[in-house]
Design an enzyme around this catalytic site. Structure first.
Site, mmCIF file in Angstrom:
data_model
loop_
_atom_site.group_PDB
_atom_site.id
_atom_site.type_symbol
_atom_site.label_atom_id
_atom_site.label_comp_id
_atom_site.label_asym_id
_atom_site.label_seq_id
_atom_site.Cartn_x
_atom_site.Cartn_y
_atom_site.Cartn_z
ATOM 1 N N ASP A 180 1.008 -1.109 -0.006
ATOM 2 C CA ASP A 180 -0.108 0.008 0.093
ATOM 3 C C ASP A 180 0.838 1.285 -0.009
ATOM 4 O O ASP A 180 1.620 1.819 0.763
ATOM 5 C CB ASP A 180 -1.005 -0.069 1.220
ATOM 6 C CG ASP A 180 -1.980 1.034 1.193
ATOM 7 O OD1 ASP A 180 -2.037 2.033 0.330
ATOM 8 O OD2 ASP A 180 -2.865 0.849 1.992
ATOM 9 N N HIS A 182 -0.452 4.053 0.096
ATOM 10 C CA HIS A 182 -1.188 4.984 0.968
ATOM 11 C C HIS A 182 -1.504 6.332 0.236
ATOM 12 O O HIS A 182 -1.860 7.243 1.434
ATOM 13 C CB HIS A 182 -0.636 4.977 2.420
ATOM 14 C CG HIS A 182 -1.613 4.762 3.678
ATOM 15 N ND1 HIS A 182 -1.805 6.055 4.348
ATOM 16 C CD2 HIS A 182 -2.477 4.032 3.647
ATOM 17 C CE1 HIS A 182 -2.832 5.607 5.354
ATOM 18 N NE2 HIS A 182 -3.418 4.408 4.846
ATOM 19 N N GLU A 206 -1.109 -0.702 -4.009
ATOM 20 C CA GLU A 206 -2.550 0.153 -3.598
ATOM 21 C C GLU A 206 -2.124 1.561 -3.618
ATOM 22 O O GLU A 206 -1.117 2.130 -2.976
ATOM 23 C CB GLU A 206 -2.980 -0.571 -2.464
ATOM 24 C CG GLU A 206 -4.343 0.212 -1.921
ATOM 25 C CD GLU A 206 -4.864 -0.241 -0.673
ATOM 26 O OE1 GLU A 206 -5.671 0.386 0.134
ATOM 27 O OE2 GLU A 206 -4.281 -1.566 -0.406
ATOM 28 N N GLU A 232 -10.490 3.265 -1.897
ATOM 29 C CA GLU A 232 -11.203 3.439 -0.770
ATOM 30 C C GLU A 232 -11.387 4.928 -0.594
ATOM 31 O O GLU A 232 -12.500 4.999 0.402
ATOM 32 C CB GLU A 232 -9.938 3.071 0.518
ATOM 33 C CG GLU A 232 -8.788 4.107 0.275
ATOM 34 C CD GLU A 232 -7.593 3.491 1.461
ATOM 35 O OE1 GLU A 232 -7.490 4.167 2.436
ATOM 36 O OE2 GLU A 232 -7.087 2.400 1.079
ATOM 37 N N HIS A 282 -12.184 -2.539 0.590
ATOM 38 C CA HIS A 282 -11.401 -2.365 1.566
ATOM 39 C C HIS A 282 -11.997 -2.187 3.131
ATOM 40 O O HIS A 282 -13.229 -2.027 3.126
ATOM 41 C CB HIS A 282 -11.285 -0.391 1.361
ATOM 42 C CG HIS A 282 -10.471 0.138 2.253
ATOM 43 N ND1 HIS A 282 -11.056 1.023 3.289
ATOM 44 C CD2 HIS A 282 -9.159 0.562 2.520
ATOM 45 C CE1 HIS A 282 -10.472 1.527 3.863
ATOM 46 N NE2 HIS A 282 -8.807 1.481 3.740
#
Length: 379
Positions: A180, A182, A206, A232, A282
């Site tokens: 991720d 993020h 991700e 997400e 998610h």
């Protein structure tokens, strides 16, 4: 079945549960958790009380349309999270009333279980080998971790080497790894890092960039073969539409507590299926959010894998199963989660424990990070 009550509970570590009750005593639970913004979501749910108390609780689609469109201003994380938790609770109540799981009302079952992955490494990834080994001993075969801590706009090869070493440490424990970014990595470094990671055969990367940077996502997708996952921070079909049309994403990650609830995410998944894109919801949240995800997995062909928050670093004081009385329903076995067969969302909540926890309601906020020069850094 007229809606008689909508209650909210700020449940630690950072969750917002919704309980609804009808005039004839039927009830249902949902989860409207929006990390760090529980009070704002609670305010949106207060407006729903004005609009929906006394309405027929079985008319879920109609309630959703009014909740989404009836206030003139549409979408966004706060409104959609409120609508998501409320909508989940409606499915839970309706399923309990008719004695069937939500997935039975949404087209029926396509699988008996779904592969699950767990988090390791925390916000600033560390001790990866030990954490991956612990997850393997729990029965998981896949993990996800943050790629890095905060990153400047420009970096050095040393930073990339450290990311590669962490991935290899987890893979040495016989784990498949999702990484991720993020949203912490800006395009100059995201391109470099994605390219460096390509030989490692990751499950996915991700949020290499945020969804609003579709041009950059397209550039990265054309550079690498690693699947790109994202979603997400998207909240409806309309948010996902340009992401799918740009062709840069291979796995979408709607959050069933942010993106309008169970049926909206079923519609998003159906739209995604047309583009031959997988779904991996998610869910670093609580038990009701996960239960809703499993209802989606049950009736949705292109769900590929499910995130779960068991033992995640955010769960301080209370963990995923703390408020659940039928814990076996959300307990992984051999790296999979079984599809719940109980009515509604299939999970039984300890109401007394929830009410007690709400007395010390949380005020969770995400950390604020800064670079060495003092400027703001993405968390």
């Amino acid at each position: 079945m007229k809606l008689g009550r909508i209650e909210t509970f700020h449940v630690p570590p950072r969750w917002l549960f919704v309980r609804i009750e009808s005039d004839d005593g039927a009830f249902g639970w949902g989860e409207a958790s929006l990390e760090g913004h529980a009070d704002a979501v609670d305010g949106a749910l207060d407006a729903f009380r004005d609009r929906f108390i006394g309405q027929d609780a079985r008319r879920i689609e109609d309630i959703w349309q009014v909740g989404y469109r009836g206030g003139f201003y549409r979408g966004g994380p706060v409104l959609m999270s409120a609508l998501a938790g409320f909508e989940q609770a409606l499915w839970d109540m309706k399923g309990r009333a008719f004695g069937m799981p939500a997935w039975e009302m949404l087209g029926g079952q396509v699988r008996e279980k779904v592969r699950a992955y767990a988090w390791i490494g925390g916000d600033r990834p560390q001790e990866i080998a030990v954490a991956a080994r612990a997850r393997r001993e729990q029965g998981f075969s896949a993990v996800k971790m943050n790629a890095t801590a905060e990153l400047d706009l420009l970096g050095t090869p040393k930073l990339f080497r450290e990311v590669v070493e962490r991935v290899r440490a987890a893979q040495a424990e016989n784990m498949d790894v999702g990484l991720d970014f993020h949203g912490r990595v800006h395009k100059p470094m995201a391109k470099q890092l994605a390219k460096v990671l390509e030989p490692l055969d990751l499950l996915f990367i991700e949020e290499p960039l945020l969804a609003e940077n579709t041009e950059g996502l397209v550039q990265i997708s054309q550079m690498i073969s690693t699947p790109i996952a994202l979603g997400e921070r998207l909240y409806s079909r309309w948010d996902f539409k340009p992401l799918l049309e740009c062709g840069a994403v291979d796995i979408i990650q709607p959050d069933l507590s942010h993106a309008g609830g169970l049926l909206e995410c079923r519609k998003i998944a159906a739209m995604t299926e047309v583009y031959d894109v997988a779904v991996a919801p998610h869910c670093p949240l609580g038990p009701l959010a996960l239960a809703a995800c499993l209802q989606l997995a049950a009736c949705t062909p292109n769900v590929a894998i499910q995130e779960m928050s068991l033992g995640i670093h955010y769960n301080v004081g209370h963990d995923l199963l703390t408020f659940v009385t039928n814990r076996e329903v959300l307990t992984p076995a051999d790296g999979f989660l079984s599809i719940p067969t109980g009515p509604g969302l299939g999970v039984a909540i300890d109401e007394a424990a929830v009410r007690e926890a709400h007395k010390d309601r949380h005020r969770w906020r995400n950390p604020i990070w800064r670079y060495q020069d003092g400027s703001f850094a993405e968390w």
